[in-house]
Design a protein around this motif. Structure first.
Motif, mmCIF file in Angstrom:
data_model
loop_
_atom_site.group_PDB
_atom_site.id
_atom_site.type_symbol
_atom_site.label_atom_id
_atom_site.label_comp_id
_atom_site.label_asym_id
_atom_site.label_seq_id
_atom_site.Cartn_x
_atom_site.Cartn_y
_atom_site.Cartn_z
ATOM 1 N N LEU A 341 -38.663 -39.798 8.217
ATOM 2 C CA LEU A 341 -38.460 -40.913 9.151
ATOM 3 C C LEU A 341 -37.056 -40.867 9.732
ATOM 4 C CD1 LEU A 341 -40.038 -43.354 10.247
ATOM 5 C CD2 LEU A 341 -38.902 -44.750 8.518
ATOM 6 N N ALA A 345 -36.170 -40.423 13.675
ATOM 7 C CA ALA A 345 -35.283 -41.355 14.388
ATOM 8 C C ALA A 345 -34.146 -40.611 15.060
ATOM 9 C CB ALA A 345 -34.752 -42.404 13.406
ATOM 10 N N ASN A 353 -31.707 -44.697 12.162
ATOM 11 C CA ASN A 353 -32.624 -45.741 11.701
ATOM 12 C C ASN A 353 -33.296 -46.396 12.907
ATOM 13 O OD1 ASN A 353 -30.801 -47.859 12.709
ATOM 14 N ND2 ASN A 353 -29.521 -47.298 10.937
ATOM 15 N N PHE A 354 -34.112 -47.400 12.608
ATOM 16 C CA PHE A 354 -34.872 -48.084 13.655
ATOM 17 C C PHE A 354 -34.362 -49.509 13.871
ATOM 18 C CE2 PHE A 354 -37.630 -44.629 12.565
ATOM 19 C CZ PHE A 354 -38.378 -44.352 13.707
ATOM 20 N N PRO A 358 -37.163 -52.019 15.975
ATOM 21 C CA PRO A 358 -38.001 -52.331 14.807
ATOM 22 C C PRO A 358 -39.494 -52.238 15.101
ATOM 23 C CG PRO A 358 -37.001 -54.328 15.715
ATOM 24 C CD PRO A 358 -36.339 -53.180 16.407
ATOM 25 N N GLU A 361 -40.866 -48.675 14.174
ATOM 26 C CA GLU A 361 -40.741 -48.080 12.839
ATOM 27 C C GLU A 361 -42.105 -47.827 12.196
ATOM 28 O OE1 GLU A 361 -38.516 -48.736 8.525
ATOM 29 O OE2 GLU A 361 -38.098 -50.105 10.196
ATOM 30 N N ARG A 365 -43.554 -44.245 11.035
ATOM 31 C CA ARG A 365 -44.010 -43.859 9.693
ATOM 32 C C ARG A 365 -45.383 -43.187 9.769
ATOM 33 N NH1 ARG A 365 -41.101 -45.245 5.447
ATOM 34 N NH2 ARG A 365 -39.466 -46.839 5.674
#
Length: 1126
Positions: A341, A345, A353-354, A358, A361, A365
């Motif tokens: 993940l 990203a 990160n996300f 959000p 995400e 996944r």
């Protein structure tokens, strides 16, 4: 689009082999068709000569692609027709043999009619039009060769792969999740340990796209590597193992200069001089070459380096690693979900990160799961997503097939397809056939080899190699090339899976010839390609079977018809009798057919018309009778009847299955008779079970003719053998392949035959010393044969003796060097066990050197066990490796030797005297303890004679039906105890403080009135069950509210004195609760925040319950909102 050469080459090879058959040529001459069959061989040879050119041109010219498609269809049809000829030749050969041995009075027939029969006439009438049609189509394809300008290719074809950029030593911009792998590899690189090789080679092995090159780049550029090595070089080898070019590249890197030499000798001499007395690191990236001779030439300049020099090799193939290195390679696995993940990203969003996205995400996944955490796939899809930032755009990528992405946007297809193109021709159809397996499906390597054999993918060897061995070698080849992976979800070493992307690759290369259906038919076969489908599977389900069967009826040329299961073999899937009856006529070309697991009780006679059938799996069905027509399947190689628990017969004409190699009939408890004639099936390798008949059926000496038997064999009803010579003629001692044998007499046999006969019979049944497992059941002799326990059986791992009720002493088993599992049951005449068990040539000190599990059960007369007198005069015994010990139903055994069991992890005593427990000392490894019906047990201290403190590793304790047990205070000193079960201990009144339990069960302890006064259960408690404890009460301080976040199952039944409101707390939330059962005087019940609780037991909702309140329990609320609720 299918890669035509995948199956076409294999089928043409099979056709040529069949056309060369002497029996087929003889039949063709008798039918007047030999000229046409010769013509087939000639034309097919011309076509085969231009096949490579056609396959190269198919992507550029539609007409060539159509020509190949037509050729593929014709090849399948030719194979079917030729197989009919071969089958007819086989039938006539059987008829001749039957006629020559017939005892029926011969009738004089005129010579003009001796070669005539109605069946022969019908066969000629049926086959002539088919042969004419095949000839016409074949000639048409031959004529098109000139029109399409197809030419014969003499030189070897190069691999049809897209040019790939060579790798470099520079590390890519973003790497994540490989730090541990890097450190492990650095330990190997920076080690100065001596090696058998003059320069250590460290292979990095893994499937395409897993990150082998990236890992090599990481260590190559590490500062510690730069300090450790004097010189280093990087060379991308690729599929063309150019010794001169690779050597020249390394020389340039080591000398940091040019190289104008055009002679390999000069280049190697200069490289040798440059490396002399230097510690160097060389990386050979992407190696495919398997020839040791080439590697031997390439490595010669490396042999002059100083100690500590290393070579890193990256490869997809374990065989390459074994050729280049004497040590095991470093196997590189996929990333974890979180690592993948992060990588997605970074490449899709430019972040780690996300947080700013959000809503993406969850889709992200799903995308990395789709990629199965393969770094190359994650990076590729991440790059495609870089300009996309909406959930819809990400969902489009998620739902797309990997192979739908254009090659100029993706390296996934070229990277994995390269592995396929490097496969030898004989492995390509074997791999493509695996496309019938759904993703994550666990398949058995032995069964897969049988399926390959049935489909003709395994070449008949002119040498002595069996096709099954060839199939196993093929499987090993694919495994070593990373096409298969050992399943991690099962302990069975024969179970394997394919990585999802490898599964996609198989589907890509197989194209329309393989298809699979799932429960919802989302992969339903399109009607336009049904005629092309030859190999089909579907996922079995309770409700979709009929629809799946009817869908596949439309595929008129199926060769494989396989229902598949999940991780374990299931049974009971319903299918209508009518559907089976309608389906079989549509499967006339089938080689592979399975109804395994379906609740069918009748098999239509039409099964005998599937003359091409090689593999038939009826395991787990409800069949009682097999139709006699089954014996017409003279091509049948594998017949699987495992777990057919209602089956009572085999076809009387089973002798006609002359090509049968595997008859699996284990777990057929109602099969009490087997027919004669099995001795004529001389190709049999698997015969799970035989039942010796009393009159007219299978005889024990029939085994003598079956020299190829291997694996497991159970011989039942041995009381029916009245002549010892039959046992000698069975010749078990020369059957090297048999490694597991069961010898069983009938349990109800009255022993009327002489004991001497029984002993002689057992002596004559001596197996080969390759045996790994031996079970003897209900033997009626009064002593065992000398071979039982003989030290020559060096591979014997398991021995089980059961129901040998006339034997009064045990065989000498202690001298078996490999014995790990020993079970002795129902030896009712044995009163004493002594030195005879260890053997006369073996002391107790050295007996049972490998024993790990010992079970002694149902020995009602056993009183004494003597071993060895120690210097202190104690009767003692050593079992250094014993891990599991069970002593059950030995009521007269009052004591046993002092047992030294340093490895014991599981101890179970049942229906024994407490004196036995007193003979165990220093059980510091004990993990599980189970006491049931122990006579005289008052406390654990009493049992272990104040050595309870040594049970430091005990995690699970079960105490059941110990009526004199009054105290368990010793539990307080068991720091690791996590699971406690107490059942029917009527004298037990109290329990000590228990602070670390995960599970507690108390049942029918009628005197137990209270639990400890402090808080009983801490937050780690997950399972609590209290049942039928009439006097049990709780003080107000005892609540389990503190466990509300961890408890998963709660059961309180039949405890009228318990105040449930006090015990549970007035307000509580059980976030992990999955199971709830409460009865008796409950009037008010509130269930709050139990998201995993899906149902309530009916007994909890009966009177006198007045109020039920459910809050924040989504699964329960959903059921309550249903139209009628539950």
């Amino acid at each position: 689009m299918a890669l035509i050469e995948v199956f076409l080459g294999a089928i043409i090879k099979v056709i040529f082999d069949k056309l060369a058959s002497v029996d087929l040529k003889k039949l063709a001459r008798s039918e007047g068709l030999d000229t046409q069959l010769k013509r087939w061989s000639q034309v097919l040879s011309l076509i085969q000569a231009v096949l490579d050119d056609a396959e190269d041109k198919q992507n550029m010219r539609i007409a060539v692609k159509q020509w190949l498609d037509d050729l593929q269809d014709l090849a399948y049809d030719m194979d079917d027709v030729i197989d009919e000829f071969s089958t007819e030749a086989c039938r006539r050969k059987l008829m001749e043999a039957q006629g020559s041995t017939s005892k029926v009075r011969k009738v004089k027939i005129p010579s003009c009619c001796t070669n005539f029969s109605v069946k022969d006439y019908k066969f000629n009438r049926k086959m002539a039009p088919k042969v004419d049609e095949i000839t016409r189509r074949l000639e048409s394809l031959k004529e098109q060769i000139k029109i399409l300008h197809l030419v014969e290719t003499v030189a070897k074809r190069p691999n049809k792969t897209r040019d790939r950029l060579p790798s470099t030593s520079l590390v890519e911009s973003y790497v994540y999740g490989r730090e541990n792998d890097k450190e492990e590899l650095l330990k190997l690189l920076l080690s100065n340990e001596s090696s058998d090789d003059q320069v250590a080679v460290i292979p990095i092995v893994g499937m395409g796209g897993v990150g082998k090159t990236t890992l090599a780049q990481m260590v190559y550029n590490d500062d510690r590597v730069n300090e450790f090595f004097d010189s280093k070089a990087w060379a991308c080898v690729s599929d063309d193992f150019d010794i001169f070019g690779v050597t020249k590249t390394i020389l340039k890197a080591i000398t940091a200069g040019g190289c104008d030499y055009e002679d390999l000798n000069m280049v190697q001499v200069k490289l040798s001089e440059a490396l002399t007395r230097k510690r160097f690191l060389i990386v050979l990236d992407d190696v495919w070459n398997e020839k040791y001779e080439d590697w031997d030439i390439l490595r010669r300049p490396f042999l002059v380096g100083s100690s500590g020099s290393k070579i890193i090799v990256t490869t997809r193939h374990h065989r390459v690693a074994s050729v280049m290195s004497s040590t095991a390679g470093y196997s590189l696995k996929e990333l974890t979900d979180d690592e993948s993940l992060w990588l997605l990203a970074r490449h899709a969003l430019g972040r780690t990160n996300f947080d700013r996205h959000p809503n993406l995400e969850g889709i992200g996944r799903s995308i990395v799961r789709k990629c199965k955490n393969l770094p190359l796939a994650v990076k590729t899809l991440g790059g495609l997503l870089r300009a996309r930032s909406t959930p819809d755009e990400w969902t489009d990528i998620l739902n797309s097939e990997i192979w739908e992405i254009k090659e100029d946007q993706s390296d996934i297809l070229p990277a994995l397809r390269l592995s396929y193109y490097h496969l030898p021709a004989h492995l390509k159809p074997c791999f493509a056939y695996c496309s019938i397996f759904p993703k994550d499906y666990e398949f058995d390597k032995y069964e897969l080899a049988l399926l390959w054999m049935a489909e003709g993918f395994l070449e008949e060897s002119k040498a002595s190699e069996l096709m099954e061995d060839m199939g196993e070698n093929y499987f090993k080849e694919l495994l070593m090339r990373s096409f298969f992976q050992q399943s991690s979800s099962t302990s069975t070493s024969s179970r394997f899976v394919m990585h999802d992307l490898i599964n996609d690759l198989a589907r890509y290369v197989a194209g329309d010839f393989c298809s699979r259906l799932t429960d919802g038919l989302e992969e339903n076969i399109k009607c336009t390609i049904l005629d092309k489908v030859r190999y089909a599977s579907f996922t079995s389900s309770w409700y979709e079977a009929t629809q799946n069967f009817k869908t596949l009826q439309k595929a008129k040329h199926l060769r494989s018809f396989l229902p598949l299961y999940g991780k374990s073999e299931c049974s009971g899937f319903w299918i209508a009798k009518k559907v089976i009856a309608e389906l079989l006529p549509e499967l006339q070309y089938s080689r592979v057919l399975s109804f395994s697991g379906y609740a069918i009780s009748d098999l239509p006679n039409s099964i005998g018309e599937l003359i091409h059938l090689r593999y038939l799996n009826l395991s787990g069905t409800c069949l009682k009778l097999l139709p006699e027509s089954l014996s017409n399947l003279c091509n049948l190689q594998t017949l699987r009847l495992r777990n057919c628990r209602k089956l009572i017969n085999l076809p009387v004409g089973i002798r006609k299955l002359i090509n049968l190699r595997h008859l699996e009939n284990s777990n057929t408890s109602q099969l009490h008779e087997m027919p004669s004639g099995i001795d004529q099936l001389t190709s049999l390798q698997t015969l799970s079970k035989v039942v010796v008949s009393k009159h007219g059926g299978f005889r024990l000496n029939d085994l003598g003719n079956l020299s190829l038997l291997a694996g497991s064999l159970a011989i039942l009803e041995l009381q029916n053998v009245t002549n010892v010579q039959e046992a000698r003629d069975a010749n078990l001692k020369n059957k090297r392949g048999l490694d597991k044998i069961v010898l069983a007499w009938n349990s109800e046999y009255d022993g009327s035959l002489s004991k001497v006969l029984q002993q002689d019979l057992l002596e004559a049944l001596r197996p080969h010393t390759n045996l790994t497992s031996l079970e003897i059941e209900f033997y009626k002799g009064d002593k065992f044969s000398s071979w039982v326990g003989d030290s020559s059986f060096t591979k014997l791992v398991k021995v089980s003796l059961r129901g040998c009720t006339h034997c009064n002493c045990l065989p000498s088993l202690g001298q078996l060097p490999a014995l790990k599992d020993l079970s002795i049951q129902s030896m009712r005449e044995v009163k004493a066990v002594g030195t005879e068990l260890r053997g006369k040539d073996c002391s107790w000190e050295f007996s049972f050197p490998s024993l790990e599990s010992l079970t002694i059960d149902d020995m009602p007369e056993w009183e004494e066990w003597t071993c060895h007198l120690s210097s202190a005069g104690e009767n003692e015994c050593h079992f250094p490796l014993l891990q599991k010990l069970r002593i059950n139903r030995c009521p007269k055994l009052k004591s046993i030797p002092v047992l030294h069991l340093p490895s014991l992890s599981e101890l179970k005593l049942q229906k024994c005297s407490v004196g036995i427990a007193k003979c165990f000392y220093n059980l510091t490894s004990l993990y599980n303890l189970d006491f049931r019906q122990i006579i005289g047990l008052a406390s654990l201290e009493d049992a272990f004679m104040h050595n309870t403190v040594n049970l430091v590793q005990l995690k699970s304790l079960v105490v059941s039906e110990c009526s004199q047990l009054s105290s368990l205070e010793e539990l307080a000193v068991l720091p690791m105890l996590r699971y406690l079960q107490i059942h029917s201990c009527s004298a037990l009144q109290s329990l000590p403080t228990l602070s670390g339990l995960n599970g507690l069960g108390i049942n029918r302890c009628s005197a137990l009135s209270c639990l400890p006064t402090d808080k009983l259960l801490l937050p780690q408690l997950r399972h609590l069950g209290i049942r039928h404890c009439q006097k049990l009460n709780l003080t107000p301080e005892i609540v389990i509210e503190d466990t509300s976040t961890s408890i998963e199952s709660l059961q309180i039944v039949g405890c009228p004195c318990l105040n449930l409101r006090t015990m549970l707390g007035s307000v509580y939330s059980f976030a992990s609760l999955r199971s709830l059962s409460i009865s008796d005087s409950l009037r008010y019940l509130r269930i709050f925040e139990c998201p995993k609780l899906g149902s309530l037991p009916k007994e909890s909702l009966r009177n006198p319950l007045l109020t039920l309140q459910i809050d924040k329990c989504p699964l329960l609320e959903k059921r309550c909102l249903m139209e009628r609720g539950d």
